[in-house]
Design a protein around this motif. Structure first.
Motif, mmCIF file in Angstrom:
data_model
loop_
_atom_site.group_PDB
_atom_site.id
_atom_site.type_symbol
_atom_site.label_atom_id
_atom_site.label_comp_id
_atom_site.label_asym_id
_atom_site.label_seq_id
_atom_site.Cartn_x
_atom_site.Cartn_y
_atom_site.Cartn_z
ATOM 1 N N GLY A 1 0.840 -1.187 0.000
ATOM 2 C CA GLY A 1 0.000 0.000 0.000
ATOM 3 C C GLY A 1 0.878 1.240 0.000
ATOM 4 N N TYR A 2 0.277 2.380 -0.251
ATOM 5 C CA TYR A 2 1.010 3.635 -0.475
ATOM 6 C C TYR A 2 1.381 4.309 0.841
ATOM 7 C CZ TYR A 2 1.847 8.293 -2.507
ATOM 8 O OH TYR A 2 2.382 9.488 -2.892
ATOM 9 N N ASN A 3 2.622 4.803 0.883
ATOM 10 C CA ASN A 3 3.084 5.557 2.048
ATOM 11 C C ASN A 3 3.123 7.045 1.668
ATOM 12 O OD1 ASN A 3 4.718 6.906 3.935
ATOM 13 N ND2 ASN A 3 5.723 4.991 4.510
ATOM 14 N N GLU A 4 2.270 7.842 2.299
ATOM 15 C CA GLU A 4 2.176 9.264 1.916
ATOM 16 C C GLU A 4 3.446 10.043 2.224
ATOM 17 O OE1 GLU A 4 -2.430 10.530 2.022
ATOM 18 O OE2 GLU A 4 -1.487 10.304 3.987
ATOM 19 N N GLU A 5 4.209 9.575 3.222
ATOM 20 C CA GLU A 5 5.425 10.316 3.577
ATOM 21 C C GLU A 5 6.568 10.066 2.601
ATOM 22 O OE1 GLU A 5 6.032 9.583 7.802
ATOM 23 O OE2 GLU A 5 4.047 10.524 7.978
ATOM 24 N N THR A 6 6.749 8.790 2.246
ATOM 25 C CA THR A 6 7.875 8.470 1.353
ATOM 26 C C THR A 6 7.447 8.431 -0.115
ATOM 27 O OG1 THR A 6 7.420 6.107 1.509
ATOM 28 C CG2 THR A 6 8.930 7.026 3.155
ATOM 29 N N GLN A 7 6.141 8.494 -0.355
ATOM 30 C CA GLN A 7 5.568 8.341 -1.709
ATOM 31 C C GLN A 7 5.953 7.005 -2.358
ATOM 32 O OE1 GLN A 7 7.292 12.041 -2.234
ATOM 33 N NE2 GLN A 7 5.900 12.299 -0.511
ATOM 34 N N LYS A 8 6.219 6.027 -1.499
ATOM 35 C CA LYS A 8 6.524 4.674 -2.015
ATOM 36 C C LYS A 8 5.294 3.789 -1.797
ATOM 37 C CE LYS A 8 11.049 4.889 -2.975
ATOM 38 N NZ LYS A 8 11.831 5.727 -2.072
ATOM 39 N N GLY A 9 5.273 2.667 -2.504
ATOM 40 C CA GLY A 9 4.132 1.753 -2.372
ATOM 41 C C GLY A 9 3.176 1.967 -3.534
ATOM 42 N N LEU A 10 2.453 0.906 -3.909
ATOM 43 C CA LEU A 10 1.693 0.949 -5.166
ATOM 44 C C LEU A 10 0.209 1.317 -4.984
ATOM 45 C CD1 LEU A 10 1.908 0.395 -8.233
ATOM 46 C CD2 LEU A 10 1.116 -1.929 -7.742
ATOM 47 N N LEU A 11 -0.478 0.576 -4.110
ATOM 48 C CA LEU A 11 -1.940 0.718 -4.079
ATOM 49 C C LEU A 11 -2.350 1.849 -3.131
ATOM 50 C CD1 LEU A 11 -4.690 -0.344 -5.013
ATOM 51 C CD2 LEU A 11 -4.601 -2.018 -3.160
ATOM 52 N N ARG A 12 -3.019 2.862 -3.653
ATOM 53 C CA ARG A 12 -3.387 4.043 -2.854
ATOM 54 C C ARG A 12 -4.809 3.944 -2.307
ATOM 55 N NH1 ARG A 12 -0.218 9.088 -5.416
ATOM 56 N NH2 ARG A 12 -1.439 10.188 -3.871
ATOM 57 N N HIS A 13 -5.750 3.651 -3.205
ATOM 58 C CA HIS A 13 -7.149 3.579 -2.800
ATOM 59 C C HIS A 13 -7.855 2.451 -3.552
ATOM 60 C CE1 HIS A 13 -6.763 7.626 -1.052
ATOM 61 N NE2 HIS A 13 -7.881 7.374 -0.417
ATOM 62 N N ILE A 14 -8.911 1.937 -2.926
ATOM 63 C CA ILE A 14 -9.831 1.033 -3.623
ATOM 64 C C ILE A 14 -11.147 1.794 -3.746
ATOM 65 C CG2 ILE A 14 -10.966 -1.221 -3.579
ATOM 66 C CD1 ILE A 14 -8.770 -2.046 -1.511
ATOM 67 N N TYR A 15 -11.532 2.039 -4.965
ATOM 68 C CA TYR A 15 -12.697 2.885 -5.240
ATOM 69 C C TYR A 15 -13.785 1.982 -5.850
ATOM 70 C CZ TYR A 15 -15.142 6.386 -8.262
ATOM 71 O OH TYR A 15 -16.054 7.153 -8.943
ATOM 72 N N ILE A 16 -14.904 1.857 -5.149
ATOM 73 C CA ILE A 16 -15.968 0.949 -5.608
ATOM 74 C C ILE A 16 -17.267 1.729 -5.768
ATOM 75 C CG2 ILE A 16 -17.139 -1.252 -5.186
ATOM 76 C CD1 ILE A 16 -15.091 -1.802 -2.974
ATOM 77 N N ARG A 17 -17.989 1.415 -6.831
ATOM 78 C CA ARG A 17 -19.296 2.024 -7.034
ATOM 79 C C ARG A 17 -20.297 0.936 -7.414
ATOM 80 N NH1 ARG A 17 -18.881 7.306 -10.625
ATOM 81 N NH2 ARG A 17 -19.332 8.746 -8.945
ATOM 82 N N GLN A 18 -21.524 1.087 -6.920
ATOM 83 C CA GLN A 18 -22.580 0.128 -7.279
ATOM 84 C C GLN A 18 -23.872 0.862 -7.617
ATOM 85 O OE1 GLN A 18 -24.160 -2.587 -4.238
ATOM 86 N NE2 GLN A 18 -24.477 -4.097 -5.860
ATOM 87 N N GLY A 19 -24.462 0.526 -8.739
ATOM 88 C CA GLY A 19 -25.775 1.091 -9.084
ATOM 89 C C GLY A 19 -26.821 0.538 -8.124
ATOM 90 N N LYS A 20 -27.632 1.428 -7.552
ATOM 91 C CA LYS A 20 -28.602 0.985 -6.539
ATOM 92 C C LYS A 20 -29.686 0.091 -7.154
ATOM 93 C CE LYS A 20 -31.059 0.873 -2.797
ATOM 94 N NZ LYS A 20 -31.903 1.768 -2.089
ATOM 95 N N ILE A 21 -30.157 0.476 -8.330
ATOM 96 C CA ILE A 21 -31.265 -0.255 -8.939
ATOM 97 C C ILE A 21 -30.759 -1.433 -9.769
ATOM 98 C CG2 ILE A 21 -33.264 -0.043 -10.510
ATOM 99 C CD1 ILE A 21 -33.547 1.480 -7.816
ATOM 100 N N THR A 22 -29.677 -1.201 -10.521
ATOM 101 C CA THR A 22 -29.161 -2.267 -11.393
ATOM 102 C C THR A 22 -28.266 -3.247 -10.649
ATOM 103 O OG1 THR A 22 -27.220 -0.940 -11.906
ATOM 104 C CG2 THR A 22 -29.102 -0.708 -13.398
ATOM 105 N N GLY A 23 -27.666 -2.807 -9.544
ATOM 106 C CA GLY A 23 -26.710 -3.644 -8.806
ATOM 107 C C GLY A 23 -25.326 -3.653 -9.431
ATOM 108 N N GLU A 24 -25.165 -3.024 -10.601
ATOM 109 C CA GLU A 24 -23.887 -3.094 -11.323
ATOM 110 C C GLU A 24 -22.736 -2.512 -10.503
ATOM 111 O OE1 GLU A 24 -25.786 -2.755 -15.800
ATOM 112 O OE2 GLU A 24 -24.087 -1.494 -15.290
ATOM 113 N N ILE A 25 -21.590 -3.226 -10.552
ATOM 114 C CA ILE A 25 -20.440 -2.817 -9.728
ATOM 115 C C ILE A 25 -19.220 -2.541 -10.604
ATOM 116 C CG2 ILE A 25 -18.749 -3.657 -8.021
ATOM 117 C CD1 ILE A 25 -21.041 -5.213 -6.720
ATOM 118 N N ASN A 26 -18.530 -1.448 -10.266
ATOM 119 C CA ASN A 26 -17.229 -1.176 -10.862
ATOM 120 C C ASN A 26 -16.193 -1.083 -9.746
ATOM 121 O OD1 ASN A 26 -15.001 0.930 -11.678
ATOM 122 N ND2 ASN A 26 -15.812 0.095 -13.576
ATOM 123 N N VAL A 27 -15.074 -1.763 -9.935
ATOM 124 C CA VAL A 27 -13.973 -1.685 -8.961
ATOM 125 C C VAL A 27 -12.819 -0.971 -9.644
ATOM 126 C CG1 VAL A 27 -12.336 -2.988 -7.546
ATOM 127 C CG2 VAL A 27 -14.679 -3.845 -7.857
#
Ligand code: SAH
Length: 447
Positions: A179-205
């Protein structure tokens, strides 16, 4: 004069928007974390600032009736909910008073209506952005810090998000992805951003990374396919040393780069870069109210500024015969979505322009009967308010997620001759300190 470490017995008068109990000690305002309106407390002063004090609860002598059982294991550490410890009814009363206070501060005399709510206070969100730290902890930032408070199963989010988090967590641990280190700016994964349509249920990761590729992403996609309604997986590239979560570039790894959802009976395509209201059911209540405020006599030419994927404008336009809609929005992906959204809903007389709203051409504004404003937290520019007034637009429907900038901007409009109608708050973000509002401003057309 109160001093550090002194202990006072005091009653809590109210709660502020951060969820702190507020009282006065020798006339000086004191903020007490966990204090609830009506509590009788022993409070120890832990900090003395010039104009205010910070107190800590030493003992609850008499509990307020507004207190509720805490039902979240991380409530004390997480910065998300400000109001999990009080009744929802009291939260709504407080939120109305916060909106009133902002207008009073801005010296605008308006009536604020009772807060409109769906009554649903859990699992109402359709979007989450979980930070990942250098120890691969995933959760939310603790209050006023960037320390990650580990939590996979936030009760504001859909339950399926926790399954997704577990899959991603296993993947990064298995392949020693950091995961990402804000102080050293090292590390790969910063955030996991997920969205889901309420009616359709469709998910994007969407995985936000400090790099160009995610090791073994094909393996991760295979694992994620176990999630029902997964429509797409993408990377967002963000190598910058910044607090801004998303970078400019997206790479689709699997499926669609968008989800679709249904709002007010219309279908919307939404890309990860595009804004979409986080609380679907409350957004419907809000947009119906906006439509009611727009839909009066002489509303043939509607201009929707800060239009995102066209949601409000298209919902409103679909209800009005023979109207012309113009949408303006700064994010290109959102404009692309808006153009498709217009087509898939069979709305013909609409145009979407990618531009800064303040640069909206005078030609468009001159021909506008009603303007819809829905800016981000910082509100609109004074220049835009002046352009709207100069264009002789007689009706403005202003939607805002930030009561302070709304009050400031409404003040500008009143100085430009507009009359402000009732403000209606919508509880788009139950349990948190945020509140959405809509207001209609009118001015007779100059002859
Ligand atoms: N009305 C839309 C989006 C509202 S959020 C909806 O309800 O879904 C605010 C939108 O304003 C975002 O889409 C953001 O990208 C856009 N925006 C921010 N600054 C802008 C600017 N200066 N000019 C135009 N759009 C802007």
């Amino acid at each position: 004069m109160p001093e550090k470490n002194q202990i006072y017995t005091t009653k809590i008068d109210t709660i502020n928007h951060l969820g702190y109990g507020v009282c006065r000690l020798n006339g000086i305002v004191c903020f007490v974390k966990g204090g609830v309106t009506g509590d009788l407390l022993k409070v120890k002063i832990i900090k003395c600032n010039k104009n205010y004090l910070i107190g800590k609860i030493e003992e609850i002598i008499e509990k307020s009736d507004y207190r509720t059982e805490q039902d979240c294991p991380v409530f004390k550490f997480c910065g998300g909910c400000s109001f999990r410890h009080i009744s929802y009814k009291h939260e709504l009363e407080l939120k109305k008073s916060f909106v009133e206070a902002e207008f009073k501060k801005a010296n605008v005399d308006v009536k604020v209506n009772d807060v409109v709510s769906t009554g649903i206070t859990e699992r109402y969100r359709n979007k989450a952005q979980y930070p990942v730290n250098s120890e691969n902890k995933i959760g939310f930032y603790a209050e006023r810090t960037h320390n990650v408070c580990e939590n996979y199963n936030c009760v504001l989010q859909p339950e399926v998000f926790s399954d997704i988090i577990r899959i991603v967590k296993n993947h990064i641990d298995k392949y020693s992805i950091k995961g990402y280190n804000e102080e050293t700016q090292k590390g790969l994964l910063r955030h996991i951003y997920i969205r889901q349509g309420k009616i359709t249920g469709e998910i994007n990761v969407c995985l936000v990374i400090n790099g160009q590729t995610l090791p073994h992403s094909d393996k991760l996609i295979e694992e994620l396919k176990a999630i029902e309604s997964l429509k797409g997986v993408c990377l967002n590239i963000n190598p910058k040393n910044t607090n801004v979560i998303l970078g400019d570039k997206y790479i689709t790894l699997y499926g669609n780069e968008y989800i679709e959802d249904v709002l007010c009976g219309l279908k919307f395509r939404i890309s990860p870069a595009s804004f979409y209201q986080v609380n679907h059911d409350c957004a419907e209540l809000l947009y119906n109210k906006a439509a009611e405020l727009v839909n009066t006599e002489n509303c043939q030419n509607i201009t929707d500024l800060y239009c995102g994927t066209g949601t409000i404008g298209l919902c409103v336009a679909s209800q009005i015969k023979d109207c012309k809609l113009t949408g303006v929005e700064i994010v290109p992906e959102a404009i692309e979505n808006a153009k498709i959204n217009m087509q898939i809903n069979g709305i013909e007389n609409a145009e979407f322009i990618c531009a800064d709203s303040t640069d909206t051409s005078n030609n468009i504004l001159k021909n506008t009967d009603v303007v819809i404003l829905d800016p981000p937290r910082k509100g609109i520019t004074k220049e835009l308010a002046e352009k709207i007034a100069e264009s002789n637009i007689k009706r403005i429907v202003y939607i805002s997620c930030s009561p302070d900038t709304l009050a400031r901007d409404v003040k500008w409009f009143t100085e430009l001759g507009y009359t402000c109608g009732d403000v209606t708050p919508f509880d788009m973000f139950p349990r948190t300190g945020h509140i959405e509002n809509v207001v209609c401003l009118t001015r007779p057309t100059r002859q």
